[in-house]
Design a protein around this motif. Sequence first.
Motif, PDB file in Angstrom:
ATOM      1  N   GLY A 195      10.582  31.479  45.331  1.00 53.23           N
ATOM      2  CA  GLY A 195       9.704  32.514  45.870  1.00 53.23           C
ATOM      3  C   GLY A 195       8.254  32.288  45.482  1.00 53.23           C
ATOM      4  N   THR A 196       7.363  32.866  46.286  1.00 55.32           N
ATOM      5  CA  THR A 196       5.932  32.878  46.009  1.00 55.32           C
ATOM      6  C   THR A 196       5.565  34.270  45.524  1.00 55.32           C
ATOM      7  OG1 THR A 196       5.465  31.178  47.670  1.00 55.32           O
ATOM      8  CG2 THR A 196       3.633  32.590  46.997  1.00 55.32           C
ATOM      9  N   TRP A 197       5.070  34.355  44.308  1.00 56.05           N
ATOM     10  CA  TRP A 197       4.841  35.635  43.647  1.00 56.05           C
ATOM     11  C   TRP A 197       3.356  35.920  43.504  1.00 56.05           C
ATOM     12  CZ3 TRP A 197       8.705  38.816  41.253  1.00 56.05           C
ATOM     13  CH2 TRP A 197      10.012  38.330  41.396  1.00 56.05           C
ATOM     14  N   THR A 198       2.952  37.136  43.887  1.00 54.22           N
ATOM     15  CA  THR A 198       1.595  37.615  43.633  1.00 54.22           C
ATOM     16  C   THR A 198       1.695  38.870  42.772  1.00 54.22           C
ATOM     17  OG1 THR A 198       0.799  36.750  45.750  1.00 54.22           O
ATOM     18  CG2 THR A 198      -0.572  38.388  44.637  1.00 54.22           C
ATOM     19  N   ILE A 199       1.288  38.743  41.507  1.00 56.27           N
ATOM     20  CA  ILE A 199       1.307  39.868  40.572  1.00 56.27           C
ATOM     21  C   ILE A 199      -0.083  40.487  40.612  1.00 56.27           C
ATOM     22  CG2 ILE A 199       2.003  40.613  38.274  1.00 56.27           C
ATOM     23  CD1 ILE A 199       4.089  38.869  39.765  1.00 56.27           C
ATOM     24  N   GLY A 200      -0.231  41.558  41.379  1.00 54.49           N
ATOM     25  CA  GLY A 200      -1.536  42.127  41.651  1.00 54.49           C
ATOM     26  C   GLY A 200      -2.099  42.938  40.501  1.00 54.49           C
ATOM     27  N   THR A 201      -3.367  43.261  40.619  1.00 54.78           N
ATOM     28  CA  THR A 201      -4.073  44.039  39.610  1.00 54.78           C
ATOM     29  C   THR A 201      -3.307  45.314  39.260  1.00 54.78           C
ATOM     30  OG1 THR A 201      -6.194  43.198  40.389  1.00 54.78           O
ATOM     31  CG2 THR A 201      -6.236  45.254  39.121  1.00 54.78           C
ATOM     32  N   ALA A 235       5.548  29.424  43.449  1.00 55.16           N
ATOM     33  CA  ALA A 235       4.169  29.664  43.038  1.00 55.16           C
ATOM     34  C   ALA A 235       4.080  31.040  42.399  1.00 55.16           C
ATOM     35  CB  ALA A 235       3.218  29.566  44.230  1.00 55.16           C
ATOM     36  N   ILE A 236       3.184  31.164  41.422  1.00 55.50           N
ATOM     37  CA  ILE A 236       2.938  32.446  40.762  1.00 55.50           C
ATOM     38  C   ILE A 236       1.431  32.639  40.655  1.00 55.50           C
ATOM     39  CG2 ILE A 236       3.246  33.845  38.682  1.00 55.50           C
ATOM     40  CD1 ILE A 236       5.706  32.104  38.033  1.00 55.50           C
ATOM     41  N   ILE A 237       0.944  33.767  41.159  1.00 49.80           N
ATOM     42  CA  ILE A 237      -0.463  34.141  41.033  1.00 49.80           C
ATOM     43  C   ILE A 237      -0.525  35.422  40.206  1.00 49.80           C
ATOM     44  CG2 ILE A 237      -2.560  34.821  42.253  1.00 49.80           C
ATOM     45  CD1 ILE A 237      -1.424  33.300  44.707  1.00 49.80           C
ATOM     46  N   VAL A 238      -1.260  35.378  39.101  1.00 54.84           N
ATOM     47  CA  VAL A 238      -1.427  36.536  38.229  1.00 54.84           C
ATOM     48  C   VAL A 238      -2.881  36.979  38.358  1.00 54.84           C
ATOM     49  CG1 VAL A 238      -1.204  37.442  35.893  1.00 54.84           C
ATOM     50  CG2 VAL A 238       0.323  35.605  36.661  1.00 54.84           C
ATOM     51  N   GLU A 239      -3.101  38.081  39.031  1.00 55.92           N
ATOM     52  CA  GLU A 239      -4.462  38.521  39.317  1.00 55.92           C
ATOM     53  C   GLU A 239      -5.104  39.211  38.114  1.00 55.92           C
ATOM     54  OE1 GLU A 239      -4.363  40.925  42.842  1.00 55.92           O
ATOM     55  OE2 GLU A 239      -4.048  39.192  44.164  1.00 55.92           O
ATOM     56  N   ASN A 240      -6.405  39.414  38.219  1.00 53.45           N
ATOM     57  CA  ASN A 240      -7.159  40.123  37.188  1.00 53.45           C
ATOM     58  C   ASN A 240      -6.521  41.478  36.899  1.00 53.45           C
ATOM     59  OD1 ASN A 240      -9.195  41.072  35.480  1.00 53.45           O
ATOM     60  ND2 ASN A 240     -10.428  41.822  37.188  1.00 53.45           N
ATOM     61  N   LYS A 285       2.128  26.223  42.438  1.00 54.92           N
ATOM     62  CA  LYS A 285       1.001  26.454  41.541  1.00 54.92           C
ATOM     63  C   LYS A 285       1.284  27.633  40.614  1.00 54.92           C
ATOM     64  CE  LYS A 285      -1.703  29.496  44.621  1.00 54.92           C
ATOM     65  NZ  LYS A 285      -3.025  29.698  45.255  1.00 54.92           N
ATOM     66  N   LEU A 286       0.623  27.594  39.476  1.00 55.95           N
ATOM     67  CA  LEU A 286       0.546  28.719  38.561  1.00 55.95           C
ATOM     68  C   LEU A 286      -0.932  29.051  38.427  1.00 55.95           C
ATOM     69  CD1 LEU A 286       1.594  30.737  36.447  1.00 55.95           C
ATOM     70  CD2 LEU A 286       1.497  28.885  34.759  1.00 55.95           C
ATOM     71  N   GLU A 287      -1.324  30.182  38.978  1.00 53.20           N
ATOM     72  CA  GLU A 287      -2.734  30.583  38.984  1.00 53.20           C
ATOM     73  C   GLU A 287      -2.893  31.863  38.160  1.00 53.20           C
ATOM     74  OE1 GLU A 287      -5.886  32.452  42.174  1.00 53.20           O
ATOM     75  OE2 GLU A 287      -4.635  30.768  42.848  1.00 53.20           O
ATOM     76  N   ILE A 288      -3.591  31.740  37.054  1.00 55.24           N
ATOM     77  CA  ILE A 288      -3.882  32.901  36.204  1.00 55.24           C
ATOM     78  C   ILE A 288      -5.365  33.194  36.348  1.00 55.24           C
ATOM     79  CG2 ILE A 288      -3.747  33.877  33.890  1.00 55.24           C
ATOM     80  CD1 ILE A 288      -1.685  31.682  33.234  1.00 55.24           C
ATOM     81  N   GLN A 289      -5.683  34.245  37.070  1.00 54.50           N
ATOM     82  CA  GLN A 289      -7.079  34.573  37.319  1.00 54.50           C
ATOM     83  C   GLN A 289      -7.730  35.184  36.089  1.00 54.50           C
ATOM     84  OE1 GLN A 289      -7.224  36.987  40.881  1.00 54.50           O
ATOM     85  NE2 GLN A 289      -6.314  35.371  42.158  1.00 54.50           N
ATOM     86  N   SER A 290      -9.033  35.165  36.075  1.00 58.63           N
ATOM     87  CA  SER A 290      -9.770  35.744  34.953  1.00 58.63           C
ATOM     88  C   SER A 290      -9.334  37.192  34.743  1.00 58.63           C
ATOM     89  CB  SER A 290     -11.269  35.702  35.240  1.00 58.63           C
ATOM     90  OG  SER A 290     -12.003  36.330  34.206  1.00 58.63           O
ATOM     91  N   GLY A 291      -8.920  37.517  33.522  1.00 60.25           N
ATOM     92  CA  GLY A 291      -8.444  38.860  33.234  1.00 60.25           C
ATOM     93  C   GLY A 291      -6.950  39.020  33.384  1.00 60.25           C
ATOM     94  N   GLY A 292      -6.274  38.012  33.931  1.00 58.36           N
ATOM     95  CA  GLY A 292      -4.820  38.023  33.995  1.00 58.36           C
ATOM     96  C   GLY A 292      -4.240  37.544  32.667  1.00 58.36           C
TER      97      GLY A 292
END
Length: 208
Positions: free
Chosen positions: A123-129, A147-152, A174-181
């Motif tokens: 799965g493609t995961w977006t962990i939102g603010t 893929a995992i995206i961890v938002e601010n 991808k593993l994307e950890i945004q600033s503040g995540g």
Amino acid sequence: TITLLKDDTLENANYTIKGDVTITGTGTITATNPSTHAFTISDQSSLTLNGVKLKITGENNYGIDVRYGATLTLNNAEIDVSGVSNATISASWGSTSTEPGKFILNNSKITATNIGGNFSNGGTWTIGTGSKVTIDGCASHGFSASAIIVENGATVDIKNVAYRGISINDADGKLEIQSGGVVNVTNAGTADDPATPRDAVYLSDKAT
């Protein structure tokens, strides 16, 4: 759209979502002892939870299967999964789509405890603010995904897993950890051979 007016229990849960379904309310749906998957979201279909809590309990089988081409969206909602073999999966069989299922959290929470295998299988995961994923106790990997995206302002806490805490397996994943995540992985690899331990966080060769 389904409006949840009071708490409800679904015993021996095994439900398939075809089309776009939204459940709105402030109550709790408890799905027990799934016979295969408590909920399967079919290709080109979606399930949206608005303000609802979904609790899945069992001793084996799966929690939620978000098939390739399907979407699960949580808006101010909560999912609590315990005891099942795997909490979530994004299966490709039976789908014509080539894109993994999407898991989208908006100011929402997922908590998984005492899982008999992985917390997630793809799965493609977006962990939102404002969202949080807590994984405590897996007999295999924790967060295994495309893929995992961890938002601010979002948090992922993973602890007490037998093998990898996070595993990004797709070549273009991808593993994307945004600033503040925030991502915490603690006590991973409890079942590994100490001489050849796996990485607590793993990305495939071409993943970013």
